[in-house]
Design a protein around this motif. Structure first.
Motif, PDB file in Angstrom:
ATOM      1  N   UNK A  63      52.155 -24.266   5.593  1.00  0.00           N
ATOM      2  CA  UNK A  63      50.712 -24.026   5.410  1.00  0.00           C
ATOM      3  C   UNK A  63      50.330 -22.630   5.889  1.00  0.00           C
ATOM      4  N   UNK A  64      50.820 -22.288   7.060  1.00  0.00           N
ATOM      5  CA  UNK A  64      50.460 -21.001   7.667  1.00  0.00           C
ATOM      6  C   UNK A  64      50.981 -19.824   6.860  1.00  0.00           C
ATOM      7  N   UNK A  65      52.202 -19.953   6.340  1.00  0.00           N
ATOM      8  CA  UNK A  65      52.766 -18.828   5.592  1.00  0.00           C
ATOM      9  C   UNK A  65      52.143 -18.695   4.212  1.00  0.00           C
ATOM     10  N   UNK A  66      51.593 -19.774   3.697  1.00  0.00           N
ATOM     11  CA  UNK A  66      50.867 -19.671   2.421  1.00  0.00           C
ATOM     12  C   UNK A  66      49.496 -19.035   2.621  1.00  0.00           C
ATOM     13  N   UNK A  67      48.820 -19.433   3.687  1.00  0.00           N
ATOM     14  CA  UNK A  67      47.461 -18.940   3.913  1.00  0.00           C
ATOM     15  C   UNK A  67      47.433 -17.597   4.626  1.00  0.00           C
ATOM     16  N   UNK A  68      48.465 -17.358   5.445  1.00  0.00           N
ATOM     17  CA  UNK A  68      48.541 -16.158   6.283  1.00  0.00           C
ATOM     18  C   UNK A  68      47.342 -16.045   7.227  1.00  0.00           C
ATOM     19  N   UNK A  69      46.756 -17.178   7.544  1.00  0.00           N
ATOM     20  CA  UNK A  69      45.652 -17.237   8.489  1.00  0.00           C
ATOM     21  C   UNK A  69      46.210 -17.095   9.906  1.00  0.00           C
ATOM     22  N   UNK A  70      45.630 -16.198  10.683  1.00  0.00           N
ATOM     23  CA  UNK A  70      46.126 -15.904  12.033  1.00  0.00           C
ATOM     24  C   UNK A  70      46.155 -17.152  12.924  1.00  0.00           C
ATOM     25  N   UNK A  71      45.121 -17.964  12.870  1.00  0.00           N
ATOM     26  CA  UNK A  71      45.068 -19.171  13.702  1.00  0.00           C
ATOM     27  C   UNK A  71      46.134 -20.171  13.282  1.00  0.00           C
ATOM     28  N   UNK A  72      46.354 -20.303  11.983  1.00  0.00           N
ATOM     29  CA  UNK A  72      47.383 -21.223  11.509  1.00  0.00           C
ATOM     30  C   UNK A  72      48.779 -20.724  11.874  1.00  0.00           C
ATOM     31  N   UNK A  73      48.974 -19.424  11.801  1.00  0.00           N
ATOM     32  CA  UNK A  73      50.260 -18.856  12.204  1.00  0.00           C
ATOM     33  C   UNK A  73      50.532 -19.129  13.681  1.00  0.00           C
ATOM     34  N   UNK A  74      49.506 -18.989  14.499  1.00  0.00           N
ATOM     35  CA  UNK A  74      49.651 -19.264  15.932  1.00  0.00           C
ATOM     36  C   UNK A  74      49.916 -20.752  16.179  1.00  0.00           C
ATOM     37  N   UNK A  75      49.194 -21.610  15.477  1.00  0.00           N
ATOM     38  CA  UNK A  75      49.401 -23.055  15.632  1.00  0.00           C
ATOM     39  C   UNK A  75      50.809 -23.451  15.190  1.00  0.00           C
ATOM     40  N   UNK A  76      51.296 -22.836  14.122  1.00  0.00           N
ATOM     41  CA  UNK A  76      52.653 -23.124  13.647  1.00  0.00           C
ATOM     42  C   UNK A  76      53.690 -22.658  14.674  1.00  0.00           C
ATOM     43  N   UNK A  77      53.447 -21.503  15.269  1.00  0.00           N
ATOM     44  CA  UNK A  77      54.346 -21.000  16.312  1.00  0.00           C
ATOM     45  C   UNK A  77      54.399 -21.984  17.475  1.00  0.00           C
ATOM     46  N   UNK A  78      53.243 -22.472  17.882  1.00  0.00           N
ATOM     47  CA  UNK A  78      53.181 -23.449  18.982  1.00  0.00           C
ATOM     48  C   UNK A  78      53.868 -24.763  18.609  1.00  0.00           C
ATOM     49  N   UNK A  79      53.681 -25.212  17.369  1.00  0.00           N
ATOM     50  CA  UNK A  79      54.306 -26.461  16.920  1.00  0.00           C
ATOM     51  C   UNK A  79      55.826 -26.329  16.918  1.00  0.00           C
TER      52      UNK A  79
END
Length: 90
Positions: A30-46
């Motif tokens: 999801x994060x790499x498709x959207x490139x949204x900073x918050x999603x990228x951070x959440x994915x990193x944490x996950x």
């Protein structure tokens, strides 16, 4: 009866790890498709949380399948690579 309880606990722990990895993979996608900073951070944490769960289980290994750990590490490494590639493109 006690032996069965131990087996069930091990199964539950492995299932938790498996679900954490699947969740992290989904979040990375999801994060790499959207490139949204918050999603990228959440994915990193996950990813980090899933990796921590796997390491904790490895430290207390009690007859767990080595193949499971190897496959889990491989999945986490692929997701981590995908996430790093996306962050580098930012």
């Amino acid at each position: 009866m006690k032996q069965r309880d131990i087996g069930q606990n091990e199964y539950d722990e492995l299932k938790q790890i498996e679900l954490a990895i699947q969740s992290a993979e989904h979040m990375v996608g999801q994060a790499t498709r959207s490139m949204d900073e918050e999603q990228l951070e959440a994915a990193t944490n996950a990813l980090q949380d899933a990796r921590n769960q796997l390491k904790k289980a490895t430290a207390f290994e009690a007859g767990f399948d080595q193949h499971f750990f190897e496959m889990s590490e491989e999945l986490l490494a692929k997701a981590d690579h995908q996430l790093k590639e996306a962050k580098d493109k930012e």
